[in-house]
Motif scaffolding. Structure first.
Motif, PDB file in Angstrom:
ATOM      1  N   GLY A 201     -26.253 134.911  48.202  1.00  0.00           N
ATOM      2  CA  GLY A 201     -27.771 135.745  49.416  1.00  0.00           C
ATOM      3  C   GLY A 201     -27.358 136.867  50.029  1.00  0.00           C
ATOM      4  O   GLY A 201     -26.414 136.792  50.460  1.00  0.00           O
ATOM      5  N   PRO A 202     -28.676 137.504  50.202  1.00  0.00           N
ATOM      6  CA  PRO A 202     -28.374 138.781  50.840  1.00  0.00           C
ATOM      7  C   PRO A 202     -27.852 139.141  52.162  1.00  0.00           C
ATOM      8  O   PRO A 202     -27.302 139.320  53.130  1.00  0.00           O
ATOM      9  N   HIS A 203     -27.685 137.544  53.594  1.00  0.00           N
ATOM     10  CA  HIS A 203     -27.406 137.771  54.296  1.00  0.00           C
ATOM     11  C   HIS A 203     -26.413 136.297  54.550  1.00  0.00           C
ATOM     12  O   HIS A 203     -25.765 136.103  56.070  1.00  0.00           O
ATOM     13  N   ASP A 204     -25.483 136.268  53.295  1.00  0.00           N
ATOM     14  CA  ASP A 204     -24.748 134.997  53.653  1.00  0.00           C
ATOM     15  C   ASP A 204     -23.082 135.873  53.994  1.00  0.00           C
ATOM     16  O   ASP A 204     -22.378 135.130  55.103  1.00  0.00           O
ATOM     17  N   LEU A 205     -23.025 136.717  53.449  1.00  0.00           N
ATOM     18  CA  LEU A 205     -21.902 137.588  53.790  1.00  0.00           C
ATOM     19  C   LEU A 205     -21.871 138.504  54.735  1.00  0.00           C
ATOM     20  O   LEU A 205     -22.881 139.173  55.429  1.00  0.00           O
ATOM     21  N   PRO A 206     -20.632 138.814  55.756  1.00  0.00           N
ATOM     22  CA  PRO A 206     -20.919 139.934  56.557  1.00  0.00           C
ATOM     23  C   PRO A 206     -20.236 140.762  56.219  1.00  0.00           C
ATOM     24  O   PRO A 206     -20.053 140.782  55.283  1.00  0.00           O
ATOM     25  N   PRO A 207     -20.907 142.329  56.834  1.00  0.00           N
ATOM     26  CA  PRO A 207     -20.419 143.380  56.318  1.00  0.00           C
ATOM     27  C   PRO A 207     -19.077 143.808  55.832  1.00  0.00           C
ATOM     28  O   PRO A 207     -17.914 143.240  56.967  1.00  0.00           O
ATOM     29  N   GLY A 208     -18.957 143.921  54.760  1.00  0.00           N
ATOM     30  CA  GLY A 208     -17.602 144.504  54.356  1.00  0.00           C
ATOM     31  C   GLY A 208     -16.843 142.760  53.142  1.00  0.00           C
ATOM     32  O   GLY A 208     -15.420 143.361  53.505  1.00  0.00           O
ATOM     33  N   ALA A 209     -17.214 142.164  54.052  1.00  0.00           N
ATOM     34  CA  ALA A 209     -16.436 141.128  53.352  1.00  0.00           C
ATOM     35  C   ALA A 209     -16.674 141.137  51.260  1.00  0.00           C
ATOM     36  O   ALA A 209     -17.907 141.327  51.107  1.00  0.00           O
ATOM     37  N   ARG A 210     -15.770 140.900  50.613  1.00  0.00           N
ATOM     38  CA  ARG A 210     -15.537 140.602  49.283  1.00  0.00           C
ATOM     39  C   ARG A 210     -15.871 139.283  48.503  1.00  0.00           C
ATOM     40  O   ARG A 210     -15.998 138.035  49.286  1.00  0.00           O
ATOM     41  N   PHE A 211     -16.378 138.993  47.779  1.00  0.00           N
ATOM     42  CA  PHE A 211     -16.824 137.588  47.087  1.00  0.00           C
ATOM     43  C   PHE A 211     -16.395 137.717  45.886  1.00  0.00           C
ATOM     44  O   PHE A 211     -16.759 138.777  44.963  1.00  0.00           O
ATOM     45  N   ILE A 212     -15.797 136.669  45.128  1.00  0.00           N
ATOM     46  CA  ILE A 212     -15.165 136.403  43.995  1.00  0.00           C
ATOM     47  C   ILE A 212     -15.543 135.034  43.422  1.00  0.00           C
ATOM     48  O   ILE A 212     -15.712 133.860  43.971  1.00  0.00           O
ATOM     49  N   PRO A 213     -16.292 134.996  42.305  1.00  0.00           N
ATOM     50  CA  PRO A 213     -16.924 133.438  41.775  1.00  0.00           C
ATOM     51  C   PRO A 213     -15.467 132.739  41.080  1.00  0.00           C
ATOM     52  O   PRO A 213     -14.468 133.085  40.823  1.00  0.00           O
ATOM     53  N   LYS A 214     -15.663 130.986  41.424  1.00  0.00           N
ATOM     54  CA  LYS A 214     -14.629 130.158  40.921  1.00  0.00           C
ATOM     55  C   LYS A 214     -15.021 130.237  39.338  1.00  0.00           C
ATOM     56  O   LYS A 214     -16.805 130.161  39.357  1.00  0.00           O
ATOM     57  N   PRO A 215     -14.679 129.599  38.964  1.00  0.00           N
ATOM     58  CA  PRO A 215     -13.105 129.546  38.573  1.00  0.00           C
ATOM     59  C   PRO A 215     -12.436 131.232  38.295  1.00  0.00           C
ATOM     60  O   PRO A 215     -12.825 132.417  37.673  1.00  0.00           O
ATOM     61  N   TYR A 216     -11.954 131.810  38.712  1.00  0.00           N
ATOM     62  CA  TYR A 216     -11.211 133.554  39.446  1.00  0.00           C
ATOM     63  C   TYR A 216      -9.652 133.249  38.199  1.00  0.00           C
ATOM     64  O   TYR A 216      -9.413 132.406  38.482  1.00  0.00           O
ATOM     65  N   ALA A 217      -9.338 133.732  37.337  1.00  0.00           N
ATOM     66  CA  ALA A 217      -7.701 134.307  37.392  1.00  0.00           C
ATOM     67  C   ALA A 217      -6.890 134.260  38.083  1.00  0.00           C
ATOM     68  O   ALA A 217      -6.884 135.406  39.216  1.00  0.00           O
ATOM     69  N   PRO A 218      -6.107 134.147  38.714  1.00  0.00           N
ATOM     70  CA  PRO A 218      -4.602 134.441  39.010  1.00  0.00           C
ATOM     71  C   PRO A 218      -4.592 135.906  40.107  1.00  0.00           C
ATOM     72  O   PRO A 218      -4.898 136.675  41.202  1.00  0.00           O
ATOM     73  N   SER A 219      -4.742 136.944  38.631  1.00  0.00           N
ATOM     74  CA  SER A 219      -4.434 138.179  38.654  1.00  0.00           C
ATOM     75  C   SER A 219      -5.546 138.544  39.608  1.00  0.00           C
ATOM     76  O   SER A 219      -5.256 139.752  40.538  1.00  0.00           O
ATOM     77  N   ALA A 220      -6.617 138.807  39.503  1.00  0.00           N
ATOM     78  CA  ALA A 220      -7.795 138.669  39.878  1.00  0.00           C
ATOM     79  C   ALA A 220      -8.026 138.224  41.646  1.00  0.00           C
ATOM     80  O   ALA A 220      -8.506 139.383  42.195  1.00  0.00           O
ATOM     81  N   LEU A 221      -7.668 137.212  42.119  1.00  0.00           N
ATOM     82  CA  LEU A 221      -7.546 136.980  43.526  1.00  0.00           C
ATOM     83  C   LEU A 221      -6.315 137.737  43.609  1.00  0.00           C
ATOM     84  O   LEU A 221      -6.982 138.233  44.779  1.00  0.00           O
ATOM     85  N   VAL A 222      -5.163 137.626  43.378  1.00  0.00           N
ATOM     86  CA  VAL A 222      -3.680 138.994  44.306  1.00  0.00           C
ATOM     87  C   VAL A 222      -4.638 139.936  43.810  1.00  0.00           C
ATOM     88  O   VAL A 222      -4.464 140.755  45.479  1.00  0.00           O
ATOM     89  N   ARG A 223      -5.461 140.832  42.955  1.00  0.00           N
ATOM     90  CA  ARG A 223      -5.803 142.327  42.369  1.00  0.00           C
ATOM     91  C   ARG A 223      -6.699 142.711  44.443  1.00  0.00           C
ATOM     92  O   ARG A 223      -6.790 143.647  44.611  1.00  0.00           O
ATOM     93  N   THR A 224      -7.909 140.826  43.767  1.00  0.00           N
ATOM     94  CA  THR A 224      -8.758 141.574  44.945  1.00  0.00           C
ATOM     95  C   THR A 224      -8.595 141.622  46.543  1.00  0.00           C
ATOM     96  O   THR A 224      -8.902 141.753  47.549  1.00  0.00           O
ATOM     97  N   LEU A 225      -6.393 140.314  46.902  1.00  0.00           N
ATOM     98  CA  LEU A 225      -6.846 140.121  48.337  1.00  0.00           C
ATOM     99  C   LEU A 225      -5.976 141.444  48.689  1.00  0.00           C
ATOM    100  O   LEU A 225      -5.580 142.270  49.510  1.00  0.00           O
ATOM    101  N   HIS A 226      -4.864 142.333  47.319  1.00  0.00           N
ATOM    102  CA  HIS A 226      -4.409 143.030  47.852  1.00  0.00           C
ATOM    103  C   HIS A 226      -4.798 144.757  48.610  1.00  0.00           C
ATOM    104  O   HIS A 226      -4.987 144.725  49.470  1.00  0.00           O
ATOM    105  N   ALA A 227      -6.272 144.609  47.587  1.00  0.00           N
ATOM    106  CA  ALA A 227      -7.433 145.691  47.914  1.00  0.00           C
ATOM    107  C   ALA A 227      -7.701 145.582  48.795  1.00  0.00           C
ATOM    108  O   ALA A 227      -7.806 146.404  50.017  1.00  0.00           O
TER     109      ALA A 227
END
Length: 144
Positions: free
Chosen positions: A112-138
């Motif tokens: 929701g609009p107030h769930d995440l702190p500023p600057g946090a990223r979100f990815i839904p499950k299930p996620y592709a392992p490559s997407a997880l790695v790319r997102t964490l590196h970024a």
């Protein structure tokens, strides 16, 4: 503690700080599902991350208090054990350790609009392992 295939994901964390052993970015992985924890830890270890594991938010806070080398937090949202869910953990970490970027994952829908702190990223499950790695590196690069 780095990921170790010969232990269960609920083994206690070692006491006190320990240096990262392989020099990769240090990620604290918070996930209550043992299988998902092991799969994500393996994926991230293979991608060069040093992985610390916690089965719930309270254990994650203990790790953060003892390990100043944590560079990124990855947390699930729904964790029945512990005193808070992943959104509350993300907001607390953002306030208490503002240098640590946060990635939140969940199979329960979008935040929701107030769930995440500023600057946090979100990815839904299930996620592709490559997407997880790319997102964490970024996420780590963006925080540097």
């Amino acid at each position: 503690m780095t990921s170790d295939p010969d232990r269960t994901p609920h083994d206690p964390q070692p006491e006190g700080p320990a240096p990262a052993c392989d020099g990769g970015p240090v990620v604290l992985l918070v996930e209550d599902d043992g299988l998902l924890l092991m799969e994500a830890a393996d994926t991230l270890s293979e991608a060069g991350f040093t992985v610390l594991e916690a089965p719930h938010a309270d254990q994650a806070l203990k790790v953060l208090e003892s390990r100043p080398d944590v560079e990124v937090l990855m947390t699930d949202v729904d964790m029945p054990l512990g005193s808070m869910n992943g959104f509350a953990l993300a907001r607390l970490v953002s306030r208490r350790w503002p240098r640590i970027p946060v990635l939140v994952v969940s199979g329960m829908g979008s935040p929701g609009p107030h769930d995440l702190p500023p600057g946090a990223r979100f990815i839904p499950k299930p996620y592709a392992p490559s997407a997880l790695v790319r997102t964490l590196h970024a996420t780590v690069r963006r925080a540097a």
